[in-house]
Scaffold this motif. Structure first.
Motif, mmCIF file in Angstrom:
data_model
loop_
_atom_site.group_PDB
_atom_site.id
_atom_site.type_symbol
_atom_site.label_atom_id
_atom_site.label_comp_id
_atom_site.label_asym_id
_atom_site.label_seq_id
_atom_site.Cartn_x
_atom_site.Cartn_y
_atom_site.Cartn_z
ATOM 1 N N LEU A 2 0.825 -1.210 0.000
ATOM 2 C CA LEU A 2 0.000 0.000 0.000
ATOM 3 C C LEU A 2 0.859 1.260 0.000
ATOM 4 N N GLU A 3 1.903 1.276 0.832
ATOM 5 C CA GLU A 3 2.693 2.497 0.973
ATOM 6 C C GLU A 3 3.563 2.757 -0.250
ATOM 7 N N VAL A 4 4.058 1.707 -0.871
ATOM 8 C CA VAL A 4 4.861 1.892 -2.091
ATOM 9 C C VAL A 4 3.998 2.502 -3.189
ATOM 10 N N GLU A 5 2.810 1.968 -3.386
ATOM 11 C CA GLU A 5 1.936 2.499 -4.433
ATOM 12 C C GLU A 5 1.438 3.893 -4.071
ATOM 13 N N ALA A 6 1.156 4.127 -2.785
ATOM 14 C CA ALA A 6 0.713 5.449 -2.360
ATOM 15 C C ALA A 6 1.792 6.487 -2.633
ATOM 16 N N ALA A 7 3.030 6.152 -2.314
ATOM 17 C CA ALA A 7 4.132 7.100 -2.537
ATOM 18 C C ALA A 7 4.330 7.354 -4.028
ATOM 19 N N ARG A 8 4.225 6.303 -4.817
ATOM 20 C CA ARG A 8 4.394 6.466 -6.272
ATOM 21 C C ARG A 8 3.322 7.388 -6.850
ATOM 22 N N LEU A 9 2.065 7.160 -6.463
ATOM 23 C CA LEU A 9 0.974 7.995 -6.968
ATOM 24 C C LEU A 9 1.067 9.415 -6.422
ATOM 25 N N ALA A 10 1.478 9.538 -5.154
ATOM 26 C CA ALA A 10 1.598 10.865 -4.557
ATOM 27 C C ALA A 10 2.627 11.700 -5.313
ATOM 28 N N ALA A 11 3.726 11.077 -5.742
ATOM 29 C CA ALA A 11 4.741 11.809 -6.491
ATOM 30 C C ALA A 11 4.203 12.293 -7.831
ATOM 31 N N MET A 12 3.202 11.602 -8.354
ATOM 32 C CA MET A 12 2.610 11.987 -9.634
ATOM 33 C C MET A 12 1.531 13.055 -9.455
ATOM 34 N N VAL B 96 0.841 14.994 -6.309
ATOM 35 C CA VAL B 96 0.906 15.865 -5.138
ATOM 36 C C VAL B 96 0.588 17.311 -5.510
ATOM 37 N N THR B 97 -0.108 17.973 -4.610
ATOM 38 C CA THR B 97 -0.437 19.389 -4.776
ATOM 39 C C THR B 97 0.266 20.170 -3.670
ATOM 40 N N PRO B 98 0.341 21.493 -3.794
ATOM 41 C CA PRO B 98 0.944 22.278 -2.705
ATOM 42 C C PRO B 98 0.266 22.026 -1.352
ATOM 43 N N ASP B 99 -1.062 21.893 -1.365
ATOM 44 C CA ASP B 99 -1.777 21.655 -0.112
ATOM 45 C C ASP B 99 -1.451 20.283 0.481
ATOM 46 N N SER B 100 -1.447 19.248 -0.375
ATOM 47 C CA SER B 100 -1.175 17.908 0.142
ATOM 48 C C SER B 100 0.279 17.767 0.591
ATOM 49 N N ALA C 192 -0.862 8.705 1.726
ATOM 50 C CA ALA C 192 -1.943 7.970 1.054
ATOM 51 C C ALA C 192 -2.988 8.930 0.497
ATOM 52 N N GLU C 193 -3.305 9.981 1.233
ATOM 53 C CA GLU C 193 -4.287 10.958 0.758
ATOM 54 C C GLU C 193 -3.740 11.771 -0.412
ATOM 55 N N ALA C 194 -2.424 12.031 -0.398
ATOM 56 C CA ALA C 194 -1.809 12.782 -1.498
ATOM 57 C C ALA C 194 -1.790 11.979 -2.788
ATOM 58 N N ALA C 195 -2.000 10.670 -2.688
ATOM 59 C CA ALA C 195 -1.994 9.823 -3.887
ATOM 60 C C ALA C 195 -3.165 10.124 -4.805
ATOM 61 N N GLY C 196 -4.199 10.784 -4.281
ATOM 62 C CA GLY C 196 -5.333 11.142 -5.125
ATOM 63 C C GLY C 196 -6.184 9.974 -5.546
ATOM 64 N N ASN C 197 -6.169 8.904 -4.746
ATOM 65 C CA ASN C 197 -6.976 7.721 -5.028
ATOM 66 C C ASN C 197 -7.830 7.457 -3.794
ATOM 67 N N ALA C 198 -9.119 7.746 -3.895
ATOM 68 C CA ALA C 198 -10.010 7.654 -2.740
ATOM 69 C C ALA C 198 -10.074 6.240 -2.186
ATOM 70 N N ALA C 199 -10.078 5.233 -3.071
ATOM 71 C CA ALA C 199 -10.167 3.845 -2.616
ATOM 72 C C ALA C 199 -8.912 3.455 -1.843
ATOM 73 N N LEU C 200 -7.755 3.864 -2.340
ATOM 74 C CA LEU C 200 -6.504 3.544 -1.657
ATOM 75 C C LEU C 200 -6.450 4.220 -0.294
ATOM 76 N N ALA C 201 -6.828 5.493 -0.240
ATOM 77 C CA ALA C 201 -6.807 6.227 1.026
ATOM 78 C C ALA C 201 -7.773 5.606 2.031
ATOM 79 N N GLU C 202 -8.945 5.202 1.561
ATOM 80 C CA GLU C 202 -9.943 4.588 2.444
ATOM 81 C C GLU C 202 -9.431 3.254 2.971
ATOM 82 N N LEU C 203 -8.849 2.432 2.082
ATOM 83 C CA LEU C 203 -8.315 1.141 2.495
ATOM 84 C C LEU C 203 -7.165 1.309 3.471
ATOM 85 N N TYR C 204 -6.284 2.275 3.194
ATOM 86 C CA TYR C 204 -5.156 2.485 4.105
ATOM 87 C C TYR C 204 -5.647 3.002 5.454
#
Length: 255
Positions: free
Chosen positions: A103-113, A115-119, A158-170
């Protein structure tokens, strides 16, 4: 279909749900199978079509059936989501660490793609709050605060990843993970991921480098996973509990 048996009249809907539920998985209907139409089910169960309709609606609510208007009703899953989540909660430390890493590897990968200033600001605040020094388990209040701040950092990624399902699962997973985090932090022989490892994840996300972020997240848990793997491979360590068998999904029986 005759194997279902006629239901007792005491609680027709509940009994119909029980009979249909028993037919899903094992030697009955498998994932993707189309179940018999309502009239056939009513006849096989010895109940009215209204009772069947309510039972199907209940099983659809549980995530086991999918009603497709104009097409029929299909098996969506052979296990109730609550049952699957319960098995996750009861898994061992290594299984939890491997799932956490995935979960964390995929979250970090998506977050890098994404991420916003707020996140990124939320990640920075969580990282600053986590701090450098891990408190001693003998200080329960500080220990719990540190635990929650560490979880908050990972949740912010996880929230910065921009994937609601991933954030909810995490988010759900961290509720189950707390007992293992408490155990690993209290066990001084298990290495706690360093602040530098957390900063590496943050910096890779800020740099918008997905591959680097994924590797940093993988590296963060690597020392802890290596120790746990070493214990499991040690013949003197207690045997691990067998993993639950995946449900079989053979062809549906003849009706």
């Amino acid at each position: 279909m005759s194997s279902l048996g006629a239901v007792a009249r005491r609680s027709l809907v509940d009994a119909a749900i029980e009979r249909l539920r028993a037919q899903i998985g094992r030697d009955g209907w498998g994932a993707g199978d189309r179940i018999p139409p309502e009239p056939e089910l009513a006849q096989a169960l010895g109940v009215g079509r209204g009772t069947v309709r309510e039972a199907v609606r209940a099983l659809a609510y549980l995530g086991l059936l999918e009603v497709r208007q104009g097409d029929g009703t299909y098996i969506r899953a052979v296990d109730e989501p609550a049952d699957a989540l319960r098995r996750v909660a009861n898994a061992g430390l290594r299984d939890h660490l491997e799932l956490r890493a995935a979960l964390e590897v995929e979250a970090a990968r998506l977050a890098a793609m994404r991420v916003t200033p707020d996140s990124l600001a939320r990640i920075d605040r969580a990282l600053a709050a986590r701090g450098l020094v891990e408190p001693a388990p003998s200080d329960p209040a500080a220990f719990e605060t540190y635990l929650e701040q560490d979880i908050a950092f990972h949740l912010s990624v996880a929230e910065a990843a921009g994937n609601a399902a991933l954030a909810e699962l995490y988010g759900w997973f961290t509720d189950q993970l707390r007992r293992y985090l408490r155990m690993s932090l209290a066990d001084r022989s298990l290495p706690e991921p360093s602040l530098a490892a957390h900063v590496a994840v943050r910096d890779a996300i800020a740099a918008r480098d997905p591959d680097r972020a994924a590797q940093a997240a993988r590296d963060l848990l690597a020392p802890l996973m290596a120790v746990v793997e070493g214990r499991l491979s040690d013949p003197s360590s207690p045997p691990k509990a067998p993993r639950p068998k995946a449900p079989r999904t053979p062809k549906a029986p003849g009706l």
